[in-house]
Design a protein around this motif. Structure first.
Motif, PDB file in Angstrom:
ATOM      1  N   LEU A 114       0.881  -1.171   0.000  1.00  0.00           N
ATOM      2  CA  LEU A 114       0.000   0.000   0.000  1.00  0.00           C
ATOM      3  C   LEU A 114       0.916   1.218   0.000  1.00  0.00           C
ATOM      4  CD1 LEU A 114      -1.501   2.378   1.846  1.00  0.00           C
ATOM      5  CD2 LEU A 114      -2.830   1.186   0.112  1.00  0.00           C
ATOM      6  N   VAL A 115       0.748   2.119  -0.964  1.00  0.00           N
ATOM      7  CA  VAL A 115       1.682   3.224  -1.165  1.00  0.00           C
ATOM      8  C   VAL A 115       1.040   4.546  -0.754  1.00  0.00           C
ATOM      9  CG1 VAL A 115       3.074   4.493  -2.838  1.00  0.00           C
ATOM     10  CG2 VAL A 115       2.825   2.001  -3.036  1.00  0.00           C
ATOM     11  N   LEU A 116       1.737   5.303   0.076  1.00  0.00           N
ATOM     12  CA  LEU A 116       1.358   6.666   0.455  1.00  0.00           C
ATOM     13  C   LEU A 116       2.385   7.592  -0.184  1.00  0.00           C
ATOM     14  CD1 LEU A 116       0.632   6.021   4.249  1.00  0.00           C
ATOM     15  CD2 LEU A 116      -0.995   5.966   2.347  1.00  0.00           C
ATOM     16  N   TYR A 117       1.952   8.378  -1.152  1.00  0.00           N
ATOM     17  CA  TYR A 117       2.877   9.169  -1.975  1.00  0.00           C
ATOM     18  C   TYR A 117       2.659  10.655  -1.707  1.00  0.00           C
ATOM     19  CZ  TYR A 117       5.881   9.823  -6.118  1.00  0.00           C
ATOM     20  OH  TYR A 117       6.914  10.136  -6.974  1.00  0.00           O
ATOM     21  N   LEU A 118       3.662  11.318  -1.110  1.00  0.00           N
ATOM     22  CA  LEU A 118       3.636  12.763  -0.901  1.00  0.00           C
ATOM     23  C   LEU A 118       4.325  13.415  -2.092  1.00  0.00           C
ATOM     24  CD1 LEU A 118       3.554  11.399   2.032  1.00  0.00           C
ATOM     25  CD2 LEU A 118       4.232  13.639   2.866  1.00  0.00           C
ATOM     26  N   MET A 119       3.576  14.211  -2.865  1.00  0.00           N
ATOM     27  CA  MET A 119       4.093  14.717  -4.131  1.00  0.00           C
ATOM     28  C   MET A 119       4.159  16.237  -4.134  1.00  0.00           C
ATOM     29  SD  MET A 119       0.693  13.932  -6.482  1.00  0.00           S
ATOM     30  CE  MET A 119       1.340  14.803  -7.902  1.00  0.00           C
ATOM     31  N   GLU A 120       5.290  16.771  -4.656  1.00  0.00           N
ATOM     32  CA  GLU A 120       5.447  18.214  -4.772  1.00  0.00           C
ATOM     33  C   GLU A 120       4.931  18.732  -6.105  1.00  0.00           C
ATOM     34  OE1 GLU A 120       9.521  19.384  -4.586  1.00  0.00           O
ATOM     35  OE2 GLU A 120      10.102  18.310  -6.401  1.00  0.00           O
TER      36      GLU A 120
END
Length: 460
Positions: free
Chosen positions: A191-197
């Protein structure tokens, strides 16, 4: 269920200084539960007993290599379960909701006396050599071997537009498609939690080819944009929208708090069997260093990520920028303090293989690891569909950062020698203000690699 003799189990838990909570547990697994997705990991129809009835005491497991784990002690056995499956009741017991949970042990079942022996040193940070080596024998549950592992912090850096975010999107696409390998290396689902700029349009451009169809439709990834507005409250406690701008905050929402909340919700979901991968793209954007060149600032922030990995068991992948290469160079080094490298378990770089910025050859290089043996650079190429593949025609020799720098320096000396034919090595050394030994080494290297046959100084 008649009560059994649990004197030994209670004695062990009391010795460990834990509250001894008595629990009756019955697992009924005659068929797939209502939440079972019948995926490969399902054990509903396995050879485990169909019905298990247990009485015992449970507490947090104190073994050093068990994260997010509860131990359940019976008359003669120690079972290890995820801590989130125990549901608090008003009478103080914590039964397991077996209708919502597949019996899937995190660690092997132990004999009670063995668990007592293994926990005798609890309370002391000192381990014997045998105990440390025993921990080393446990296999690493890799998400992408040998780069990403649960409970570990990995940093990947690259030059701007070199394709580091695209590389990770490639990895996720293969994960979600059920593939068992990416670039020839084993991978596992997460399960991926992706913080993106980047803005949403950047993700659209990055994944618009048919190759990324699985990533675009997957429910196994959650995106959190930089500066997202979330529910908050003012000083009077009244609800107001608040923009998230800090990794940690004592006065309001933070990126860290939302990551922890997402992990907690995941462990209460039907996908709780999947490990968590947290991707921070990029590390300087979300951790907000006051001074990226300050060892104190960077070390403190990086320890926060290490703590997140350690306390949640999640794999953390932090993307980082590189310094722009000098004129005519294409090798890069990471930006900022050496603590970016010192504070992580795995340190990777994605390097261009040419000074031509349109060239699609790359090299994924393992510059540091604490989790495995060192691995040679992985030669890569980027297809028209933005899919990374193993380069079928890589550079003749895989090189580390020092090798590339040496070769570029030697090539400059070789070009100077060819531009001034007939000049002695000593005269050339004096002109270039270097030693005779360096000139000889450079010209010997050029001869060994047949540079005279490959190109002339004018063509280079």
């Amino acid at each position: 269920m008649s009560k059994v003799d649990l004197t030994k189990a209670k004695e062990i838990i009391n010795r460990l200084g834990m509250p001894a909570l008595f629990t009756d547990v019955t697992f009924q697994r005659n068929s797939h539960s209502s939440t079972c997705t019948k995926e490969d990991w399902c054990v509903c129809d396995s050879d485990y007993p169909k019905d298990i009835a247990l009485q015992g005491y449970h507490a947090p497991c104190v073994l050093n290599d068990h994260t997010a784990c509860q131990v359940f002690l019976t008359t003669d056995t120690a079972y290890h379960f995820p801590r989130d499956i125990f549901i608090p009741q008003e009478d103080g017991t914590l039964p397991i909701d077996s209708s919502q949970y597949h019996l899937r042990e995190l660690n092997p079942v132990q004999e009670l006396l063995q668990y007592e022996k293994d926990t005798k040193s609890f309370g002391s940070p000192w381990l014997t050599t045998a105990a440390v080596l025993k921990l080393a024998e446990r296999p690493v549950p890799w998400l992408w071997e040998p780069y990403l592992a649960p409970g570990a912090l990995t940093v990947l850096y690259a030059d701007t537009d070199a394709g580091k975010s695209t590389l990770i999107c490639n990895l996720l696409n293969q994960m979600f498609a059920g593939e068992t390998q990416f670039l020839g290396l084993p991978i596992s689902p997460a399960l991926v939690l992706y913080l993106m700029e980047d803005p949403p349009i950047a993700l659209k451009w990055r994944t618009e080819s048919k190759f990324f169809r699985t990533l675009r439709s997957s429910d196994h990834v959650r995106w959190f944009r930089q500066g997202t507005v979330v529910p908050g409250s003012d000083k009077g406690g009244h609800p107001i929208p608040v923009r998230v701008t800090e990794w940690n905050s004592e006065s309001g929402p933070s990126y860290s708090s939302w990551v922890h909340e997402a992990i907690k919700q995941h462990r209460e979901s039907a996908l709780a069997h999947l490990p968590v991968l947290v991707i921070i793209d990029t590390i300087t954007t979300f951790l907000g260093f006051e001074d990226g060149n300050s060892s104190t600032d960077v070390a403190g922030a990086m320890r926060e990520l290490g703590l997140l990995a350690d306390t949640t068991g999640a794999a953390i992948l932090a993307l980082h920028h590189a310094r722009r290469p000098r004129d005519g160079k294409y090798r890069v080094n990471y930006m900022g303090s050496a603590q970016f490298k010192a504070q992580c378990e795995v340190f990777l770089s994605l390097q261009r293989q040419s000074s031509d910025r349109n060239n699609r050859q790359r090299s994924l290089e393992l510059e540091k690891t604490r989790l495995s043996e060192h691995k040679d650079p992985l030669p890569l190429t980027l297809s028209d569909e933005k899919a990374y593949e193993i380069d079928p025609d890589p550079p003749k020799k895989s090189k580390g950062a020092g090798d590339y720098e040496k070769e570029e320096r030697y090539r400059e000396i070789w070009k100077a020698d060819r531009a001034l034919p007939g000049q002695s090595n000593r005269a050339l050394a004096k002109t270039l203000q270097i030693s005779d030994k360096t000139v000889r080494a450079a010209l010997d290297y050029a001869e060994e690699h047949n540079w005279d046959e490959e190109e002339t100084p004018d063509e280079a």
